[in-house]
Design a protein around this motif. Structure first.
Motif: not given
Ligand code: TA6
Length: 300
Positions: A134-141, A151-164, A182-186
């Motif tokens: 799970v990669c979550s939250g705003s990114l730093p400046p 991180f998505v590419a990394l997880a996919r390369g390891s065959g691990v499902p990734v949520l953002v 992906l889990k954005p709010n509206a």
């Protein structure tokens, strides 16, 4: 094991007051300090429910020390990357009348290119055999727009499902990298796609490459859109502190994704866990009795 990565964690401070009145002086009834930031909250909820998890993120400065101390106190498995910048603080003013929370969120501290590499490396070392990342939250400046996409590419390369869970351009970049969920709010979805209708916005992200999009709509529930269908889930109204409700939803989605549950089950769990988080006093916790809350799920 569900791994969470929070590149912009925070020391969450909650001030409890009777009522929030703009321009007035408030006497604070109680103060709660917790290691926060979206991924840390996801891990906290999973840990509370006995699901194996590891929370990863950078920490620096005095607040970074407080964050570390709270993680140790709460027994939450974690790996913090020491960085030169200072961990931020977020302040939530939680009022009883009417029951609600107002969040003040600092931008956070920039990570150097070297820090990003070290963070990726830390996650890469823990990924083999994980149930989900799970990669979550705003990114730093100053963070690169493709920070989560890496991180998505990394997880996919390891065959691990990734949520953002993020908004804006980093959300679109994560979709293009092929994030599973992906889990954005509206508002985050609108800022990323320009679409007013959540289903239309979700379909844009699917067309960009995402596997599924779950949009949280506050009291109106959630919408899940995948290549094979679309569902709307809604639970009963719960009054309380909505800070961290989205993080509990992501925790439910991560657990249900790792367990290979169906989409109607996943979105129902996300709505129920989110309601259970609203009833809890602070972010990163749920009221266990509410996890089985009745949720209506309909196909769209
Ligand atoms: O969702 C609640 C929360 O995770 C808080 O713990 C707080 O730290 C804040 O959100 C951070 O949100 P942001 O989007 O700035 O990463």
């Amino acid at each position: 094991m569900i791994i969470t990565c929070t590149p912009n964690p925070a020391l969450d401070v909650s001030y409890h007051v009777d009522r929030l009145v703009p321009g007035a002086t408030h006497r604070v009834r109680s103060v709660l300090e917790r290691a926060g930031g979206k991924g840390f909250n996801v891990s906290r909820v999973l840990h509370q429910l006995g699901v194996a998890t590891l929370a990863i993120g950078p920490a620096g400065g005095v607040l970074g020390d407080s964050l570390r101390a709270d993680l140790v106190d709460s027994g939450l498995p974690h790996e913090l990357l020491p960085v030169g910048g200072a961990t931020r603080m977020t302040v939530a003013v939680v009022a009883d009348d009417p029951p609600d929370a107002t969040l003040f969120s600092e931008p956070g501290t920039a990570l150097s290119e070297k820090d990003w590499e070290r963070l990726l490396d830390l996650v890469a070392r823990r990924l083999p055999g994980a149930g989900a990342l799970v990669c979550s939250g705003s990114l730093p400046p100053g963070a690169p727009v493709d920070a989560y996409a890496r991180f998505v590419a990394l997880a996919r390369g390891s065959g691990v499902p990734v949520l953002v869970d993020v908004g804006g351009e980093p959300l679109v970049a994560a979709a293009r990298a092929g994030a599973d969920v992906l889990k954005p709010n509206a508002e985050e979805l609108r800022s990323a796609t320009g679409a007013e209708d959540p289903v239309a916005g979700a379909r844009q992200l699917l067309a960009a490459g995402a596997g599924a999009v779950v949009v949280s709509l506050g009291a109106a529930g959630m919408v899940a859109v995948t290549g094979s269908g679309a569902w709307r889930a809604r639970g009963p109204r719960v009054d309380g502190n909505p800070t961290g409700a989205g993080d509990a939803a992501v925790a439910a989605l991560a657990g249900a994704t790792a367990a290979g549950r169906s989409w109607p089950e996943r979105v129902a769990a996300a709505v129920a866990w989110s309601a259970a988080a609203v009833a809890a006093p602070g972010a990163g916790a749920v009221v266990p009795e509410l996890l089985d809350t009745e949720v209506e799920v309909g196909q769209l």
